[in-house]
Design an enzyme around this catalytic site. Structure first.
Site, PDB file in Angstrom:
ATOM      1  N   SER A 116       0.817  -1.205   0.000  1.00  0.00           N
ATOM      2  CA  SER A 116       0.000   0.000   0.000  1.00  0.00           C
ATOM      3  C   SER A 116       0.853   1.259   0.000  1.00  0.00           C
ATOM      4  O   SER A 116       1.960   1.271   0.554  1.00  0.00           O
ATOM      5  CB  SER A 116      -0.852   0.008   1.262  1.00  0.00           C
ATOM      6  OG  SER A 116      -1.493   1.245   1.434  1.00  0.00           O
ATOM      7  N   TYR A 140      -1.639   0.328  10.204  1.00  0.00           N
ATOM      8  CA  TYR A 140      -1.932  -0.454   8.997  1.00  0.00           C
ATOM      9  C   TYR A 140      -0.745  -0.405   8.023  1.00  0.00           C
ATOM     10  O   TYR A 140      -0.272  -1.439   7.545  1.00  0.00           O
ATOM     11  CB  TYR A 140      -3.206   0.097   8.335  1.00  0.00           C
ATOM     12  CG  TYR A 140      -3.354  -0.303   6.900  1.00  0.00           C
ATOM     13  CD1 TYR A 140      -3.673  -1.606   6.553  1.00  0.00           C
ATOM     14  CD2 TYR A 140      -3.142   0.628   5.864  1.00  0.00           C
ATOM     15  CE1 TYR A 140      -3.785  -1.977   5.225  1.00  0.00           C
ATOM     16  CE2 TYR A 140      -3.255   0.260   4.545  1.00  0.00           C
ATOM     17  CZ  TYR A 140      -3.569  -1.050   4.227  1.00  0.00           C
ATOM     18  OH  TYR A 140      -3.662  -1.410   2.919  1.00  0.00           O
ATOM     19  N   LYS A 144       2.004  -3.437   6.581  1.00  0.00           N
ATOM     20  CA  LYS A 144       2.332  -3.723   5.175  1.00  0.00           C
ATOM     21  C   LYS A 144       3.850  -3.652   4.948  1.00  0.00           C
ATOM     22  O   LYS A 144       4.425  -4.469   4.223  1.00  0.00           O
ATOM     23  CB  LYS A 144       1.594  -2.753   4.248  1.00  0.00           C
ATOM     24  CG  LYS A 144       0.087  -2.984   4.203  1.00  0.00           C
ATOM     25  CD  LYS A 144      -0.246  -4.258   3.436  1.00  0.00           C
ATOM     26  CE  LYS A 144      -1.711  -4.603   3.447  1.00  0.00           C
ATOM     27  NZ  LYS A 144      -2.030  -5.837   2.704  1.00  0.00           N
TER      28      LYS A 144
HETATM   29  N1  UFG Z   1     -12.643  11.601   2.236  1.00  0.00           N
HETATM   30  C1  UFG Z   1     -13.634  12.524   2.528  1.00  0.00           C
HETATM   31  N2  UFG Z   1     -14.812  12.035   3.034  1.00  0.00           N
HETATM   32  C2  UFG Z   1     -15.049  10.704   3.236  1.00  0.00           C
HETATM   33  C3  UFG Z   1     -14.009   9.785   2.923  1.00  0.00           C
HETATM   34  C4  UFG Z   1     -12.812  10.271   2.427  1.00  0.00           C
HETATM   35  O1  UFG Z   1     -13.476  13.720   2.362  1.00  0.00           O
HETATM   36  O2  UFG Z   1     -16.138  10.350   3.698  1.00  0.00           O
HETATM   37  C5  UFG Z   1     -11.357  12.112   1.685  1.00  0.00           C
HETATM   38  C6  UFG Z   1     -10.169  11.768   2.551  1.00  0.00           C
HETATM   39  O3  UFG Z   1      -9.958  12.751   3.507  1.00  0.00           O
HETATM   40  C7  UFG Z   1      -9.068  11.701   1.494  1.00  0.00           C
HETATM   41  C8  UFG Z   1      -9.774  11.220   0.240  1.00  0.00           C
HETATM   42  O4  UFG Z   1     -11.149  11.471   0.451  1.00  0.00           O
HETATM   43  O5  UFG Z   1      -8.572  12.965   1.267  1.00  0.00           O
HETATM   44  C9  UFG Z   1      -9.577   9.740  -0.022  1.00  0.00           C
HETATM   45  O6  UFG Z   1      -9.894   9.024   1.164  1.00  0.00           O
HETATM   46  P1  UFG Z   1     -10.036   7.454   1.227  1.00  0.00           P
HETATM   47  O7  UFG Z   1     -10.413   7.098   2.623  1.00  0.00           O
HETATM   48  O8  UFG Z   1     -10.902   6.976   0.125  1.00  0.00           O
HETATM   49  O9  UFG Z   1      -8.568   6.936   0.882  1.00  0.00           O
HETATM   50  P2  UFG Z   1      -7.176   7.241   1.587  1.00  0.00           P
HETATM   51  O10 UFG Z   1      -6.372   8.040   0.630  1.00  0.00           O
HETATM   52  O11 UFG Z   1      -7.316   7.772   2.940  1.00  0.00           O
HETATM   53  O12 UFG Z   1      -6.613   5.765   1.781  1.00  0.00           O
HETATM   54  C10 UFG Z   1      -6.693   4.764   0.778  1.00  0.00           C
HETATM   55  C11 UFG Z   1      -6.870   3.405   1.416  1.00  0.00           C
HETATM   56  C12 UFG Z   1      -5.678   3.064   2.252  1.00  0.00           C
HETATM   57  C13 UFG Z   1      -4.435   3.168   1.430  1.00  0.00           C
HETATM   58  C14 UFG Z   1      -4.341   4.514   0.771  1.00  0.00           C
HETATM   59  C15 UFG Z   1      -3.206   4.550  -0.162  1.00  0.00           C
HETATM   60  O13 UFG Z   1      -8.049   3.385   2.202  1.00  0.00           O
HETATM   61  O14 UFG Z   1      -5.790   1.747   2.734  1.00  0.00           O
HETATM   62  O15 UFG Z   1      -5.534   4.780   0.032  1.00  0.00           O
HETATM   63  O16 UFG Z   1      -3.139   5.767  -0.823  1.00  0.00           O
HETATM   64  F1  UFG Z   1      -3.343   3.006   2.187  1.00  0.00           F
END
Ligand code: UFG
Length: 320
Positions: A116, A140, A144
């Site tokens: 990841s 997490y 990994k």
């Molecule tokens: N976000 C919102 N509202 C929500 C959910 C997410 O604004 O309800 C924003 C987050 O703050 C972030 C973006 O949308 O800026 C993407 O969020 P995600 O939770 O979809 O994804 P992340 O980038 O946090 O994390 C994902 C996976 C992880 C992995 C990572 C690698 O969930 O397991 O990508 O880049 F490690």
């Protein structure tokens, strides 16, 4: 190749299994169905309902003369890992030891591992390449990174070659509509936006509107799950060429902000999708994008379907 797909009933695993079958590989899925779904299975791939924490079950499965293991099964909620590290130690770390030992005992010489972008933590520069320091910002991501280190030792001591694929933000659904399983209680942005568009939830909460980005919302590198799936088949090709082990990023190099994603979703679904800016979510970097040049150079990887419109359109076909 004959491949044991551990975690093959999950969202990414089912797309990987579909790709293997399409490419003429043999696949057996091993999954405990904790987040995987029966509807994500295919009749052409045998299914073993088993848990990686059950070493004997895993050992029996791995004794089936496989050429390779694709190891996806893991817990993956970064936020949860910070409040329940024990669960992540067991499932991800102890689970990985079981997978490696079962592969070793079963004489399996190739592993493709689901790593990841979370291994990098807060990026010092973007796009992040594989030389970027790996300092995970959540437990997490730490699990990994540890598993990558186990892999390196089993390579040295047992001759098990691996390709570790560091996924950025996986999104979208099979272009031919063959996979339709929806995650229960999603925590990721795109399924949440889709649920809001479909009326399953009231609104989208935008985590922070004051980041140092052009529109103030976080930027991520969304990669279509079918591009990710294809990378696994390329990783098997790479391993069968006896080039040794490899760790690569999988992303597109392009960044999309939360507001840009919402705008694309409103346009494509024709739905209003109410959204509201709330507090920042702890641990979110402002920008995270990948350089996938290494995967391109060594595995011939190219993201073909990762335009944001394709990602949203294929997701909406499942959620509408
Ligand atoms: N976000 C919102 N509202 C929500 C959910 C997410 O604004 O309800 C924003 C987050 O703050 C972030 C973006 O949308 O800026 C993407 O969020 P995600 O939770 O979809 O994804 P992340 O980038 O946090 O994390 C994902 C996976 C992880 C992995 C990572 C690698 O969930 O397991 O990508 O880049 F490690």
């Amino acid at each position: 190749m004959k491949v044991l797909v551990i975690g093959g009933a999950g969202y990414i695993g089912s797309h990987v299994t579909r790709e293997l079958l399409d490419k003429g590989h043999g696949a057996v899925v091993f999954d405990n169905l904790s987040s995987g779904l029966r509807e994500n299975l295919f009749p052409e791939a045998a299914f073993i309902h088993g848990d990686i924490m059950d070493y004997q079950a895993l050992r029996r499965a791995a004794a089936g003369n496989f050429d390779a293991v694709i190891y996806l099964a893991a817990l993956k909620a970064a936020g949860e890992s910070m409040i329940a590290p024990e669960k992540y130690s067991l499932n991800n770390i102890s689970g990985a030891v079981n997978v490696l030992n079962a592969a070793s005992e079963g004489g399996i010489k190739n592993i493709v591992f689901s790593s990841s972008a979370a291994v990098y933590g807060e990026p010092e520069y973007v796009p992040v390449d594989e030389k970027h320091p790996a300092r995970p910002a959540n437990y997490y991501g730490f699990t990994k990174l540890e598993i990558e280190r186990f892999l390196a030792w089993y390579d040295k001591l047992r001759g098990i070659r691996f390709v570790s694929l560091r996924y950025f933000n996986a999104a979208g659904y099979d272009l031919k509509g063959r996979i339709r399983g929806r995650e229960l209680n999603p925590a990721n942005l795109i399924p949440i936006v889709m649920e809001a568009a479909a009326g399953i939830r009231k609104e989208v909460q935008i985590f922070g509107g004051d980041y140092e980005t052009p529109d103030g919302t976080c930027i991520r590198d969304y990669i279509h799950v079918s591009d990710l799936a294809r990378a696994h088949a390329l990783a098997l090709d790479y391993l069968s060429g006896n080039h040794g082990s490899l760790t690569v990023n999988l992303g597109t190099g392009r960044g999309v902000s939360v507001l840009e994603l919402l705008e694309a979703a409103r346009r494509i679904t024709g739905k209003e999708i109410p959204a509201r800016i709330v507090e920042r979510r702890p641990g979110d970097p402002a920008r995270l994008t990948a350089s996938s040049e290494l995967a391109a150079a060594l595995m011939g990887f190219k993201a073909l379907h990762s335009g944001i419109d394709t990602i949203v359109r294929t997701s909406w076909e499942v959620y509408q």
